[in-house]
Scaffold this motif. Structure first.
Motif, PDB file in Angstrom:
ATOM      1  N   VAL A  65      -9.375  -3.976   5.400  1.00 41.70           N
ATOM      2  CA  VAL A  65     -10.390  -4.022   4.345  1.00 41.70           C
ATOM      3  C   VAL A  65     -10.269  -2.854   3.369  1.00 41.70           C
ATOM      4  O   VAL A  65     -10.771  -2.941   2.242  1.00 41.70           O
ATOM      5  N   GLY A  86     -15.312  -5.872   8.189  1.00 43.71           N
ATOM      6  CA  GLY A  86     -13.960  -5.433   7.882  1.00 43.71           C
ATOM      7  C   GLY A  86     -13.300  -4.714   9.035  1.00 43.71           C
ATOM      8  O   GLY A  86     -13.957  -4.004   9.798  1.00 43.71           O
ATOM      9  N   THR A  87     -11.993  -4.901   9.171  1.00 43.52           N
ATOM     10  CA  THR A  87     -11.235  -4.194  10.199  1.00 43.52           C
ATOM     11  C   THR A  87     -10.227  -3.255   9.545  1.00 43.52           C
ATOM     12  O   THR A  87      -9.878  -3.400   8.372  1.00 43.52           O
ATOM     13  N   LEU A  94     -11.820   3.386   6.918  1.00 41.47           N
ATOM     14  CA  LEU A  94     -12.931   2.462   7.164  1.00 41.47           C
ATOM     15  C   LEU A  94     -14.268   3.055   6.741  1.00 41.47           C
ATOM     16  O   LEU A  94     -15.186   2.320   6.356  1.00 41.47           O
ATOM     17  N   ALA A  97     -15.620   1.913   3.465  1.00 42.43           N
ATOM     18  CA  ALA A  97     -15.898   0.495   3.239  1.00 42.43           C
ATOM     19  C   ALA A  97     -17.345   0.218   2.857  1.00 42.43           C
ATOM     20  O   ALA A  97     -17.630  -0.750   2.150  1.00 42.43           O
ATOM     21  N   SER A  98     -18.270   1.060   3.307  1.00 47.74           N
ATOM     22  CA  SER A  98     -19.672   0.828   2.959  1.00 47.74           C
ATOM     23  C   SER A  98     -19.897   0.934   1.453  1.00 47.74           C
ATOM     24  O   SER A  98     -20.841   0.350   0.917  1.00 47.74           O
ATOM     25  N   VAL A 102     -19.485  -3.451   2.591  1.00 48.48           N
ATOM     26  CA  VAL A 102     -19.109  -3.937   3.923  1.00 48.48           C
ATOM     27  C   VAL A 102     -20.192  -3.535   4.917  1.00 48.48           C
ATOM     28  O   VAL A 102     -20.517  -2.351   5.054  1.00 48.48           O
ATOM     29  N   THR A 105     -17.877  -2.482  10.251  1.00 47.88           N
ATOM     30  CA  THR A 105     -16.439  -2.242  10.347  1.00 47.88           C
ATOM     31  C   THR A 105     -16.035  -2.141  11.808  1.00 47.88           C
ATOM     32  O   THR A 105     -16.834  -1.735  12.665  1.00 47.88           O
TER      33      THR A 105
END
Length: 246
Positions: A65, A86-87, A94, A97-98, A102, A105
């Protein structure tokens, strides 16, 4: 001021592409963001919206992600009102990602990766309606476990390998749909049609501020080796952009 798709060979001062494979740059966008936009966003938009028929309120599982296409997919989902799980293999990546909306995670440090239980927990046991798999290989069996009934899995990448052991029973019981897709090798007419559709439907989301390019770093062309080494080390978030010095 234009940006567009090329079938490779873009590390040059001058290049040619068909006029129907170029897009006008949104007002106020700089050239670094424009360079990072077309391939990442057109790949994500084509796979999720045009092929998987993604709908508001659904949940998408995005592998890798924090990659260029992965971050584009996450931002696109946020703009559409779609939840994202998401991975990734890098905890610090990661953590970003927020920023793209997302909600959950999953760090995948083991091989084979383990993430299906986390996806099911995040969706109340239902699973993901759509999976955007940019990794392939041994991610596929676990992805099938993480899918909701009648889920759609879009196989876009194969950095973890092009072969996998698949339990066809899971595919049949859940009535899953697996679609392979790639942008670069398509016939020119298909890429032209996609580009023109994106100009009408996707670019307005950049002009409104709903979408943005995710650029990790802008490097001079003389430093391209260090950029490629960072990519090989899985330390980049979004896209790396190279520029020619004036």
């Amino acid at each position: 001021r234009l940006m567009g798709l090329v079938g490779g060979g873009a590390w040059s001062e001058v290049l040619t592409t068909h006029e129907r494979e170029v897009l006008r740059m949104p007002q106020g966008m700089d050239f670094a963001d424009a360079a990072a936009l077309p391939e990442a966003y057109l790949t994500a938009w084509d796979a999720l919206v045009l092929q998987a028929d993604l709908r508001p309120g659904e949940t998408v599982l995005v592998h890798a992600v924090a990659s260029g296409v992965g971050s584009a997919a996450a931002l696109l989902c946020r703009a559409m009102g779609v939840r994202v799980v998401g991975t990734g293999r890098n905890a610090s990546k990661l953590a970003r990602a927020s920023e793209w909306g997302v909600e959950r995670t999953v760090l995948c440090e083991s091989s084979p990766p383990v993430f299906a239980d986390a996806v099911l927990a995040a969706t109340g046991g239902r699973g993901a309606d759509v999976c955007l798999d940019l990794v392939g290989g041994n991610y596929l069996p676990e992805s099938l476990k993480a899918m909701a009934p009648r889920g759609r899995l879009m196989q876009v990448g194969s950095v973890a390998g092009s072969r996998a052991d698949v339990d066809l029973g899971v595919v049949m019981r859940k009535r899953l749909r697996i679609t392979g897709t790639v942008l670069r090798s398509r016939p020119a007419e298909e890429k032209m049609a996609l580009t023109q559709a994106a100009e009408r439907q996707l670019l307005p989301l950049f002009e409104s501020g709903a979408l943005k390019a995710v650029v990790d770093e802008v490097l001079p062309m003389t430093d391209i080796r260090s950029g490629l080494e960072r990519m090989a080390g899985n330390s980049t978030v979004g896209k790396l952009v190279v520029r020619w010095d004036d």
